[in-house]
Scaffold this active site. Structure first.
Site, PDB file in Angstrom:
ATOM      1  N   ASP A   8      -6.693  15.107  91.390  1.00  0.00           N
ATOM      2  CA  ASP A   8      -6.652  14.019  90.431  1.00  0.00           C
ATOM      3  C   ASP A   8      -7.700  12.998  90.870  1.00  0.00           C
ATOM      4  O   ASP A   8      -8.493  13.266  91.777  1.00  0.00           O
ATOM      5  CB  ASP A   8      -5.239  13.417  90.336  1.00  0.00           C
ATOM      6  CG  ASP A   8      -4.817  12.627  91.568  1.00  0.00           C
ATOM      7  OD1 ASP A   8      -5.550  12.638  92.597  1.00  0.00           O
ATOM      8  OD2 ASP A   8      -3.751  11.992  91.523  1.00  0.00           O
ATOM      9  N   HIS A   9      -7.696  11.831  90.246  1.00  0.00           N
ATOM     10  CA  HIS A   9      -8.682  10.810  90.582  1.00  0.00           C
ATOM     11  C   HIS A   9      -8.553  10.311  92.021  1.00  0.00           C
ATOM     12  O   HIS A   9      -9.543   9.994  92.658  1.00  0.00           O
ATOM     13  CB  HIS A   9      -8.581   9.625  89.606  1.00  0.00           C
ATOM     14  CG  HIS A   9      -7.212   9.029  89.551  1.00  0.00           C
ATOM     15  ND1 HIS A   9      -6.168   9.629  88.863  1.00  0.00           N
ATOM     16  CD2 HIS A   9      -6.703   7.905  90.105  1.00  0.00           C
ATOM     17  CE1 HIS A   9      -5.081   8.895  89.001  1.00  0.00           C
ATOM     18  NE2 HIS A   9      -5.375   7.843  89.750  1.00  0.00           N
ATOM     19  N   CYS A  65      -4.630  14.933  96.033  1.00  0.00           N
ATOM     20  CA  CYS A  65      -4.334  13.720  95.277  1.00  0.00           C
ATOM     21  C   CYS A  65      -4.384  12.567  96.274  1.00  0.00           C
ATOM     22  O   CYS A  65      -4.815  12.757  97.409  1.00  0.00           O
ATOM     23  CB  CYS A  65      -2.995  13.803  94.528  1.00  0.00           C
ATOM     24  SG  CYS A  65      -1.505  13.815  95.531  1.00  0.00           S
ATOM     25  N   GLY A  66      -3.961  11.396  95.890  1.00  0.00           N
ATOM     26  CA  GLY A  66      -4.057  10.251  96.789  1.00  0.00           C
ATOM     27  C   GLY A  66      -3.369  10.471  98.121  1.00  0.00           C
ATOM     28  O   GLY A  66      -3.941  10.229  99.181  1.00  0.00           O
ATOM     29  N   THR A  67      -2.135  10.957  98.085  1.00  0.00           N
ATOM     30  CA  THR A  67      -1.379  11.206  99.315  1.00  0.00           C
ATOM     31  C   THR A  67      -1.191  12.683  99.617  1.00  0.00           C
ATOM     32  O   THR A  67      -0.833  13.039 100.729  1.00  0.00           O
ATOM     33  CB  THR A  67       0.031  10.589  99.230  1.00  0.00           C
ATOM     34  OG1 THR A  67       0.735  11.223  98.152  1.00  0.00           O
ATOM     35  CG2 THR A  67      -0.028   9.090  99.026  1.00  0.00           C
ATOM     36  N   GLY A  68      -1.360  13.528  98.624  1.00  0.00           N
ATOM     37  CA  GLY A  68      -1.062  14.948  98.756  1.00  0.00           C
ATOM     38  C   GLY A  68       0.380  15.275  98.424  1.00  0.00           C
ATOM     39  O   GLY A  68       0.733  16.439  98.218  1.00  0.00           O
ATOM     40  N   ILE A  69       1.210  14.256  98.346  1.00  0.00           N
ATOM     41  CA  ILE A  69       2.633  14.469  98.102  1.00  0.00           C
ATOM     42  C   ILE A  69       2.882  14.971  96.680  1.00  0.00           C
ATOM     43  O   ILE A  69       3.593  15.955  96.469  1.00  0.00           O
ATOM     44  CB  ILE A  69       3.444  13.186  98.375  1.00  0.00           C
ATOM     45  CG1 ILE A  69       3.324  12.793  99.851  1.00  0.00           C
ATOM     46  CG2 ILE A  69       4.910  13.365  97.980  1.00  0.00           C
ATOM     47  CD1 ILE A  69       3.834  11.386 100.158  1.00  0.00           C
ATOM     48  N   GLY A  70       2.313  14.283  95.704  1.00  0.00           N
ATOM     49  CA  GLY A  70       2.541  14.655  94.312  1.00  0.00           C
ATOM     50  C   GLY A  70       2.132  16.081  94.008  1.00  0.00           C
ATOM     51  O   GLY A  70       2.899  16.841  93.404  1.00  0.00           O
ATOM     52  N   HIS A  98       2.859  30.854 110.139  1.00  0.00           N
ATOM     53  CA  HIS A  98       4.306  31.040 110.023  1.00  0.00           C
ATOM     54  C   HIS A  98       4.807  31.066 108.589  1.00  0.00           C
ATOM     55  O   HIS A  98       5.816  31.721 108.303  1.00  0.00           O
ATOM     56  CB  HIS A  98       5.047  29.931 110.765  1.00  0.00           C
ATOM     57  CG  HIS A  98       4.912  30.029 112.250  1.00  0.00           C
ATOM     58  ND1 HIS A  98       5.604  29.198 113.104  1.00  0.00           N
ATOM     59  CD2 HIS A  98       4.168  30.834 113.042  1.00  0.00           C
ATOM     60  CE1 HIS A  98       5.294  29.500 114.357  1.00  0.00           C
ATOM     61  NE2 HIS A  98       4.419  30.485 114.339  1.00  0.00           N
ATOM     62  N   ARG A 132       8.755  38.349 112.224  1.00  0.00           N
ATOM     63  CA  ARG A 132       9.944  37.566 111.861  1.00  0.00           C
ATOM     64  C   ARG A 132       9.641  36.550 110.771  1.00  0.00           C
ATOM     65  O   ARG A 132      10.511  36.167 110.002  1.00  0.00           O
ATOM     66  CB  ARG A 132      10.536  36.886 113.086  1.00  0.00           C
ATOM     67  CG  ARG A 132       9.700  35.764 113.664  1.00  0.00           C
ATOM     68  CD  ARG A 132      10.351  35.166 114.926  1.00  0.00           C
ATOM     69  NE  ARG A 132       9.689  33.973 115.365  1.00  0.00           N
ATOM     70  CZ  ARG A 132       8.630  33.930 116.157  1.00  0.00           C
ATOM     71  NH1 ARG A 132       8.100  35.064 116.607  1.00  0.00           N
ATOM     72  NH2 ARG A 132       8.092  32.779 116.520  1.00  0.00           N
ATOM     73  N   HIS A 133       8.368  36.133 110.691  1.00  0.00           N
ATOM     74  CA  HIS A 133       7.982  35.157 109.673  1.00  0.00           C
ATOM     75  C   HIS A 133       7.998  35.784 108.276  1.00  0.00           C
ATOM     76  O   HIS A 133       8.318  35.109 107.299  1.00  0.00           O
ATOM     77  CB  HIS A 133       6.611  34.564 109.992  1.00  0.00           C
ATOM     78  CG  HIS A 133       6.565  33.958 111.359  1.00  0.00           C
ATOM     79  ND1 HIS A 133       7.298  32.836 111.696  1.00  0.00           N
ATOM     80  CD2 HIS A 133       5.901  34.335 112.472  1.00  0.00           C
ATOM     81  CE1 HIS A 133       7.079  32.545 112.959  1.00  0.00           C
ATOM     82  NE2 HIS A 133       6.237  33.434 113.464  1.00  0.00           N
TER      83      HIS A 133
END
Length: 144
Positions: A8-9, A65-70, A98, A132-133
């Site tokens: 995004d912007h 994005c700004g934080t990467g969270i969204g 992993h 295992r992963h």
């Protein structure tokens, strides 16, 4: 490897820097936007990138994005996506080794270009360990 990148912007400037790195590494990629710093809704781009990766159109994706969270929240809503928000090199390596993450999420207003280059390079070079992963990935997939 064929990769798709989007932002995004808030992530536009970092995405442009990552594209330079991808070119240096001769990684085949497509840029799905945004193409400038005008306001853009991250859910639209994150969903498009997530669906393309999940469908096998691209092996992996990168979202900014700004934080990467969204973008990480949206991408992880797509069946078949394992998006990892990474702000350090160790997390980038572990997300691949992993968790077999197929989308890397970054915060354009959180990390600088130098760190982003190290994170992206590590994420691209790290292989999934399997074993295992793989069983744990199966457990994740059973939730969808």
């Amino acid at each position: 490897m064929k990769l798709v990148i989007g932002s995004d912007h808030g992530g536009y400037q970092l995405k442009e820097e990552i594209k330079k790195l991808l070119k240096e590494l001769t990684i085949d990629f497509e840029d799905w936007g945004t193409q400038d710093a005008r306001p853009e809704d991250y859910p639209i781009i994150a969903r498009q990138v997530g669906e393309a990766v999940a469908a096998g159109q691209f092996e992996r994706g990168i979202l900014v994005c700004g934080t990467g969270i969204g973008v990480s929240i949206v991408a992880n809503r797509v069946h078949g996506v394992r998006a990892a928000l990474c702000g350090d090199v160790f997390s980038a390596a572990m997300s691949r080794e992993h968790n077999d993450a197929n989308i890397l999420c970054l915060g354009g207003r959180v990390i600088g270009c130098g760190l982003a280059d190290m994170i992206v390079t590590t994420w691209l070079e790290t292989k999934f360990a399997g074993g295992r992963h793989a069983r744990r990935i199966g457990l994740i997939d059973s939730l969808e």
